[in-house]
Design a protein around this motif. Structure first.
Motif, PDB file in Angstrom:
ATOM      1  N   ARG A  29       0.805  -1.304   0.023  1.00 16.16           N
ATOM      2  CA  ARG A  29       0.114  -0.127   0.058  1.00 16.16           C
ATOM      3  C   ARG A  29       0.849   1.050   0.017  1.00 16.16           C
ATOM      4  NH1 ARG A  29      -3.465  -1.146   5.027  1.00 16.16           N
ATOM      5  NH2 ARG A  29      -1.513  -0.208   5.915  1.00 16.16           N
ATOM      6  N   ASN A  30       1.941   1.181   0.713  1.00 12.77           N
ATOM      7  CA  ASN A  30       2.676   2.332   0.745  1.00 12.77           C
ATOM      8  C   ASN A  30       3.904   2.744  -0.338  1.00 12.77           C
ATOM      9  OD1 ASN A  30       2.093   4.099   3.536  1.00 12.77           O
ATOM     10  ND2 ASN A  30       1.941   1.674   3.854  1.00 12.77           N
ATOM     11  N   ASP A  31       4.184   1.646  -0.880  1.00 11.19           N
ATOM     12  CA  ASP A  31       5.160   1.681  -2.195  1.00 11.19           C
ATOM     13  C   ASP A  31       6.077   2.528  -2.104  1.00 11.19           C
ATOM     14  OD1 ASP A  31       5.597   0.949  -4.594  1.00 11.19           O
ATOM     15  OD2 ASP A  31       4.806   2.551  -5.609  1.00 11.19           O
ATOM     16  N   ARG A  32       6.901   2.546  -0.840  1.00 14.03           N
ATOM     17  CA  ARG A  32       8.006   3.337  -0.730  1.00 14.03           C
ATOM     18  C   ARG A  32       8.875   2.816   0.409  1.00 14.03           C
ATOM     19  NH1 ARG A  32       8.383   6.419   3.936  1.00 14.03           N
ATOM     20  NH2 ARG A  32       6.331   6.609   5.096  1.00 14.03           N
ATOM     21  N   PRO A  33      10.128   2.891   0.529  1.00 13.13           N
ATOM     22  CA  PRO A  33      10.935   2.246   1.397  1.00 13.13           C
ATOM     23  C   PRO A  33      10.698   2.560   2.908  1.00 13.13           C
ATOM     24  CG  PRO A  33      12.493   3.516  -0.373  1.00 13.13           C
ATOM     25  CD  PRO A  33      11.005   3.805  -0.456  1.00 13.13           C
ATOM     26  N   GLY A  66      13.425 -13.100  -0.455  1.00  9.92           N
ATOM     27  CA  GLY A  66      13.683 -12.361  -1.757  1.00  9.92           C
ATOM     28  C   GLY A  66      12.543 -11.650  -2.051  1.00  9.92           C
ATOM     29  N   TRP A  67      11.384 -11.351  -1.472  1.00 10.50           N
ATOM     30  CA  TRP A  67      10.401 -10.448  -1.497  1.00 10.50           C
ATOM     31  C   TRP A  67      10.744  -8.990  -1.203  1.00 10.50           C
ATOM     32  CZ3 TRP A  67       6.413  -7.547   0.833  1.00 10.50           C
ATOM     33  CH2 TRP A  67       5.237  -7.210   0.202  1.00 10.50           C
ATOM     34  N   LEU A  68      11.470  -8.706   0.079  1.00 10.13           N
ATOM     35  CA  LEU A  68      11.840  -7.551   0.186  1.00 10.13           C
ATOM     36  C   LEU A  68      13.360  -7.293  -0.153  1.00 10.13           C
ATOM     37  CD1 LEU A  68       9.947  -6.727   3.851  1.00 10.13           C
ATOM     38  CD2 LEU A  68       9.524  -5.788   1.511  1.00 10.13           C
ATOM     39  N   VAL A  69      13.950  -6.177  -0.185  1.00 10.36           N
ATOM     40  CA  VAL A  69      15.362  -5.669  -0.275  1.00 10.36           C
ATOM     41  C   VAL A  69      15.395  -4.330   0.575  1.00 10.36           C
ATOM     42  CG1 VAL A  69      15.663  -6.656  -2.725  1.00 10.36           C
ATOM     43  CG2 VAL A  69      14.841  -4.577  -2.506  1.00 10.36           C
ATOM     44  N   PRO A  74      23.053   6.057   4.810  1.00 11.17           N
ATOM     45  CA  PRO A  74      24.067   6.077   5.583  1.00 11.17           C
ATOM     46  C   PRO A  74      23.943   6.776   7.281  1.00 11.17           C
ATOM     47  CG  PRO A  74      24.981   6.808   3.723  1.00 11.17           C
ATOM     48  CD  PRO A  74      23.375   6.461   3.399  1.00 11.17           C
ATOM     49  N   GLY A  75      24.144   6.243   8.097  1.00  8.73           N
ATOM     50  CA  GLY A  75      23.811   6.686   9.495  1.00  8.73           C
ATOM     51  C   GLY A  75      22.344   6.479   9.951  1.00  8.73           C
ATOM     52  N   GLU A  76      21.731   5.669   9.295  1.00  6.95           N
ATOM     53  CA  GLU A  76      20.241   5.375   9.754  1.00  6.95           C
ATOM     54  C   GLU A  76      19.808   3.871   9.656  1.00  6.95           C
ATOM     55  OE1 GLU A  76      18.669   9.659   9.397  1.00  6.95           O
ATOM     56  OE2 GLU A  76      17.352   7.796   9.503  1.00  6.95           O
ATOM     57  N   PRO A  77      19.031   3.627  10.124  1.00  6.56           N
ATOM     58  CA  PRO A  77      18.679   2.130  10.094  1.00  6.56           C
ATOM     59  C   PRO A  77      17.862   1.788   8.752  1.00  6.56           C
ATOM     60  CG  PRO A  77      17.251   3.145  11.962  1.00  6.56           C
ATOM     61  CD  PRO A  77      18.083   4.370  11.189  1.00  6.56           C
ATOM     62  N   PRO A  78      18.337   0.732   8.321  1.00 10.22           N
ATOM     63  CA  PRO A  78      17.671   0.393   6.915  1.00 10.22           C
ATOM     64  C   PRO A  78      16.351   0.542   6.770  1.00 10.22           C
ATOM     65  CG  PRO A  78      18.384  -1.795   8.172  1.00 10.22           C
ATOM     66  CD  PRO A  78      18.692  -0.615   8.894  1.00 10.22           C
ATOM     67  N   ARG A  79      15.978   0.593   5.623  1.00  8.59           N
ATOM     68  CA  ARG A  79      14.575   0.678   5.114  1.00  8.59           C
ATOM     69  C   ARG A  79      14.299  -0.739   4.122  1.00  8.59           C
ATOM     70  NH1 ARG A  79      16.276   5.384   7.350  1.00  8.59           N
ATOM     71  NH2 ARG A  79      14.761   6.974   7.469  1.00  8.59           N
ATOM     72  N   TYR A  80      13.131  -0.842   3.918  1.00 13.15           N
ATOM     73  CA  TYR A  80      12.883  -2.101   3.065  1.00 13.15           C
ATOM     74  C   TYR A  80      11.839  -1.666   1.949  1.00 13.15           C
ATOM     75  CZ  TYR A  80      15.493  -4.235   6.985  1.00 13.15           C
ATOM     76  OH  TYR A  80      16.716  -4.543   7.862  1.00 13.15           O
ATOM     77  N   GLU A  81      11.882  -2.218   0.977  1.00 13.17           N
ATOM     78  CA  GLU A  81      10.931  -2.231  -0.020  1.00 13.17           C
ATOM     79  C   GLU A  81      10.917  -3.376  -0.777  1.00 13.17           C
ATOM     80  OE1 GLU A  81      12.190   0.825  -2.865  1.00 13.17           O
ATOM     81  OE2 GLU A  81      14.000  -0.253  -3.642  1.00 13.17           O
ATOM     82  N   VAL A  82       9.710  -3.640  -1.606  1.00 16.88           N
ATOM     83  CA  VAL A  82       9.482  -4.692  -2.429  1.00 16.88           C
ATOM     84  C   VAL A  82      10.517  -5.008  -3.611  1.00 16.88           C
ATOM     85  CG1 VAL A  82       7.752  -5.847  -3.711  1.00 16.88           C
ATOM     86  CG2 VAL A  82       6.808  -4.503  -1.884  1.00 16.88           C
ATOM     87  N   ARG A  83      10.915  -6.132  -3.711  1.00 13.16           N
ATOM     88  CA  ARG A  83      11.713  -6.411  -4.715  1.00 13.16           C
ATOM     89  C   ARG A  83      11.199  -6.477  -6.196  1.00 13.16           C
ATOM     90  NH1 ARG A  83      16.690  -9.163  -4.936  1.00 13.16           N
ATOM     91  NH2 ARG A  83      16.880  -9.758  -3.124  1.00 13.16           N
ATOM     92  N   GLY A  84      11.947  -6.141  -7.187  1.00 14.18           N
ATOM     93  CA  GLY A  84      11.622  -6.480  -8.633  1.00 14.18           C
ATOM     94  C   GLY A  84      10.960  -5.185  -9.222  1.00 14.18           C
ATOM     95  N   LYS A  85      11.291  -3.864  -8.723  1.00 14.29           N
ATOM     96  CA  LYS A  85      10.709  -2.708  -9.120  1.00 14.29           C
ATOM     97  C   LYS A  85      11.709  -2.250 -10.210  1.00 14.29           C
ATOM     98  CE  LYS A  85       8.349  -1.045  -4.982  1.00 14.29           C
ATOM     99  NZ  LYS A  85       8.320  -0.196  -4.170  1.00 14.29           N
TER     100      LYS A  85
END
Length: 151
Positions: A29-33, A66-69, A74-85
């Motif tokens: 739904r959010n379609d962003r990291p 492999g659904w998320l990447v 730098p200096g922040e916790p990782p974000r995640y987004e749907v793979r394959g875009k």
């Protein structure tokens, strides 16, 4: 001494629980990291009592599948987004800390590379203020923002 508890099959560790379905839905739904704390906040609207440990477990499982990447800042916790875009870059708001996807690529980027170099991949991360935060006139200072506070 052997345990009397039954062994769990490998399949039981890959359960598609209600929590995991809602977490997947948050990403779609959010379609962003999204950072784990953003996922928690958004998923709690549908799943009362959801905890951060469950979110981290789901993100780990969805990344392992492999659904998320991971999207590193730098200096922040990782974000995640749907793979394959399709190929894209990211915009990081300095005020609200959210990340947004930027479609396309910089056409001039290739011209910056010396002819003898061979590019394998690239990442572009742009910092600034999103439209919601741009109403504030002062730009937060960052190490790479040498002009912060100047007009």
């Amino acid at each position: 001494m052997p345990s009397s508890a039954p062994l769990k099959s490998a399949k039981s560790f890959r359960r598609n629980t209600q929590q995991r379905r809602h977490i997947r839905d948050v990403f779609e739904r959010n379609d962003r990291p999204l950072a784990a704390d953003e996922v928690l906040q958004l998923a709690q609207q549908k799943v009362a009592g959801l905890g951060i440990a469950t979110v981290y477990r789901a993100i780990k499982a969805l990344t392992g599948e492999g659904w998320l990447v991971s999207v590193e800042v730098p200096g922040e916790p990782p974000r995640y987004e749907v793979r394959g875009k399709v190929h894209h870059h990211h915009f990081h708001c300095l005020k609200c800390r959210r990340m947004f996807e930027l479609e396309g690529c910089l056409e001039q980027l290739g011209k910056m590379i010396p002819p003898s170099f061979r590019v394998v991949d690239h990442v572009v991360l742009i910092y600034g203020l999103c439209s919601s935060c741009a109403r504030v006139s002062k730009v937060p200072s960052t190490p790479g923002n040498r002009k912060a506070g100047k007009s």
